[in-house]
Design a protein around this motif. Structure first.
Motif, PDB file in Angstrom:
ATOM      1  N   UNK A 311     -19.013 -34.807  -6.700  1.00  0.00           N
ATOM      2  CA  UNK A 311     -18.457 -35.053  -8.037  1.00  0.00           C
ATOM      3  C   UNK A 311     -18.670 -36.493  -8.496  1.00  0.00           C
ATOM      4  N   UNK A 312     -19.197 -37.332  -7.620  1.00  0.00           N
ATOM      5  CA  UNK A 312     -19.430 -38.736  -7.984  1.00  0.00           C
ATOM      6  C   UNK A 312     -18.172 -39.590  -7.913  1.00  0.00           C
ATOM      7  N   UNK A 313     -17.160 -39.129  -7.194  1.00  0.00           N
ATOM      8  CA  UNK A 313     -15.910 -39.889  -7.074  1.00  0.00           C
ATOM      9  C   UNK A 313     -16.046 -40.955  -5.984  1.00  0.00           C
ATOM     10  N   UNK A 314     -15.218 -41.994  -6.084  1.00  0.00           N
ATOM     11  CA  UNK A 314     -15.185 -43.012  -5.019  1.00  0.00           C
ATOM     12  C   UNK A 314     -13.794 -43.004  -4.373  1.00  0.00           C
ATOM     13  N   UNK A 315     -13.763 -43.336  -3.079  1.00  0.00           N
ATOM     14  CA  UNK A 315     -12.489 -43.198  -2.334  1.00  0.00           C
ATOM     15  C   UNK A 315     -12.543 -44.041  -1.069  1.00  0.00           C
ATOM     16  N   UNK A 316     -11.364 -44.358  -0.532  1.00  0.00           N
ATOM     17  CA  UNK A 316     -11.265 -45.021   0.777  1.00  0.00           C
ATOM     18  C   UNK A 316     -11.323 -43.966   1.858  1.00  0.00           C
ATOM     19  N   UNK A 317     -12.054 -44.271   2.936  1.00  0.00           N
ATOM     20  CA  UNK A 317     -12.126 -43.267   4.007  1.00  0.00           C
ATOM     21  C   UNK A 317     -10.995 -43.442   5.027  1.00  0.00           C
ATOM     22  N   UNK A 318     -10.213 -44.509   4.891  1.00  0.00           N
ATOM     23  CA  UNK A 318      -9.147 -44.729   5.881  1.00  0.00           C
ATOM     24  C   UNK A 318      -7.761 -44.337   5.357  1.00  0.00           C
ATOM     25  N   UNK A 319      -7.716 -43.405   4.447  1.00  0.00           N
ATOM     26  CA  UNK A 319      -6.426 -42.938   3.932  1.00  0.00           C
ATOM     27  C   UNK A 319      -5.688 -42.119   4.988  1.00  0.00           C
ATOM     28  N   UNK A 320      -4.365 -42.067   4.853  1.00  0.00           N
ATOM     29  CA  UNK A 320      -3.553 -41.231   5.738  1.00  0.00           C
ATOM     30  C   UNK A 320      -2.818 -40.193   4.885  1.00  0.00           C
ATOM     31  N   UNK A 321      -2.221 -39.213   5.567  1.00  0.00           N
ATOM     32  CA  UNK A 321      -1.474 -38.191   4.836  1.00  0.00           C
ATOM     33  C   UNK A 321      -2.316 -36.962   4.570  1.00  0.00           C
TER      34      UNK A 321
END
Ligand SMILES: Cc1ncc(COP(=O)(O)O)c(C=O)c1O
Length: 386
Positions: A311-321
């Motif tokens: 989808x072309x989204x950006x995100x942190x890979x170290x998220x929790x939950x």
């Protein structure tokens, strides 16, 4: 007959998910197979021994009566052991633990116990919508504090401390944070306790995600002195796959819990005893329970990352939950637009971040509560629809 609702309901709208689920049900009734990647309701079952405990206990004739308002001693003891083992927090099971029918109801009980018109309550933006919805029912005024990516999704306590906080009674916090996936931090918790003491604000940490994809479960109550100024909500909904069972707890000093019980004891008449016994069993599960659970979520999360890349989204890979929080690509005005388009074109529902507050508007949130096969199917649909 036209019966007017009480004015306190005036500003409270139907819960977003309640509306959205109806829309999805309508699409399904029209023959559209919608994949719901929105809601954080664990699809995995509780541990077999937990179900067995419920089964056995509910076969016993003596276990069906009303229960005490503050839970059976075995459950309070199990919560105390859980807090000692995992959070290094000592709680008196007789006075410092109040079992709840899920932590969501605790938000209502605490708010109804302490808030009224003229009070102010600090609520995170973005944040779990119930903090604000319940505050409105009490007549208190909501003061949002912003969580922003460039501040690591933590509140700016220095800036907040410059404001007039004299009417603020309660501050809601929630680390590990939902929806942003930010883990708790000892340093932040310690600053928060100082802040609470200085401004005489009761802090409540809502902590249901401590065990999901999180290597270091942390309790606000582990900070020295925290018990004077803070309480903590916890829950078996996510950590033990028991969302529908409704089992949670409030931890705090005796005086606070007695206040809350004055309200709560007028609302419900305790929890089904076999359920409490099964919850105690769940709390005693060994480390392997959490390890196995997280192995499943880790596999799912990599599929979600692939979907978000598509989808072309950006995100942190170290998220929790239990979710992945991601920023919407530039061609969309906000997360609502992306969510609507994905629902319409691919029949996949993803939660728009704006439902958690204006600071969440450019984001979307994907739940990890579907199998890898469902995520693979969602990815295929998105690939062919976009
Ligand atoms: C931040 C947060 N707090 C509380 C809850 C409610 O949990 P429970 O099932 O214990 O009522 C949720 C559920 O989604 C949540 O995300």
């Amino acid at each position: 007959m036209n019966i007017q609702t009480a004015s306190r309901l005036g500003q409270v709208e139907e819960y977003y998910f309640s509306r959205k689920l109806r829309e999805i049900a309508q699409m399904r009734a029209e023959g559209k197979d919608v994949l719901n990647l929105g809601i954080g309701s664990p699809d995995l079952p509780p541990a077999p021994e937990v179900i067995e405990t419920l089964h056995q206990a509910s076969s016993s004739a003596g276990n069906h009566g009303y229960q005490s308002y503050n839970g059976i001693p075995e459950l309070r003891q199990a919560f105390a052991d859980w807090y000692r083992n995992w959070f290094e927090v000592e709680l008196d099971p007789n006075t410092e633990i109040l079992p709840l029918i899920g932590s969501k109801e605790g938000i209502m009980h605490i708010s109804m116990t302490y808030l009224e018109a003229g009070d102010e309550v600090l609520v995170p933006n973005p944040g779990y919508p119930t903090y604000s919805a319940v505050a409105r029912l009490t007549g208190a005024s909501i003061r949002h504090y912003n969580l922003e990516a460039d501040k690591g999704w933590f509140p700016d306590l220095d800036a907040l401390g410059q404001e007039d906080l004299s009417k603020v009674k309660i501050m809601w916090i929630n680390y590990p944070n939902m929806p942003t996936g930010t883990p708790a931090s000892k340093e932040f918790f310690s600053d928060l306790v100082d802040f609470a003491r200085k401004h005489e604000i009761l802090i409540i940490n809502d902590n249901p995600y401590a065990f999901i994809l999180n290597d270091e479960p942390l309790s606000l109550l582990s900070v020295p002195g925290a018990m004077d100024v803070a309480m903590e909500l916890n829950s078996l909904s996510k950590s033990h796959n028991m969302a529908g069972w409704r089992a949670g707890m409030l931890a705090g000093k005796k005086e606070f819990l007695q206040d809350v019980l004055r309200f709560k004891s007028n609302m419900d008449s305790g929890m089904f005893r076999p359920l409490q016994m099964a919850a105690a069993k769940a709390l005693s599960l060994p480390e392997s329970w959490y390890r196995d659970l997280n192995a499943v979520y880790t596999g799912r999360r990599s599929k979600v990352f692939a979907l978000l890349d598509q989808l072309g989204c950006t995100y942190n890979t170290d998220q929790v939950g239990m979710f992945v929080w991601a920023e919407t690509p530039e061609q969309y005005p906000d997360g609502y637009a992306l969510s609507d388009e994905v629902l319409e074109k691919a029949h996949v529902f993803i939660t728009p971040g704006g439902i958690f507050g204006s600071s969440g508007t450019p984001y979307i949130r994907v739940s990890l509560c579907s199998t890898e096969a469902v995520f693979a199917e969602a990815l295929d649909r998105i690939k062919s629809a976009f």
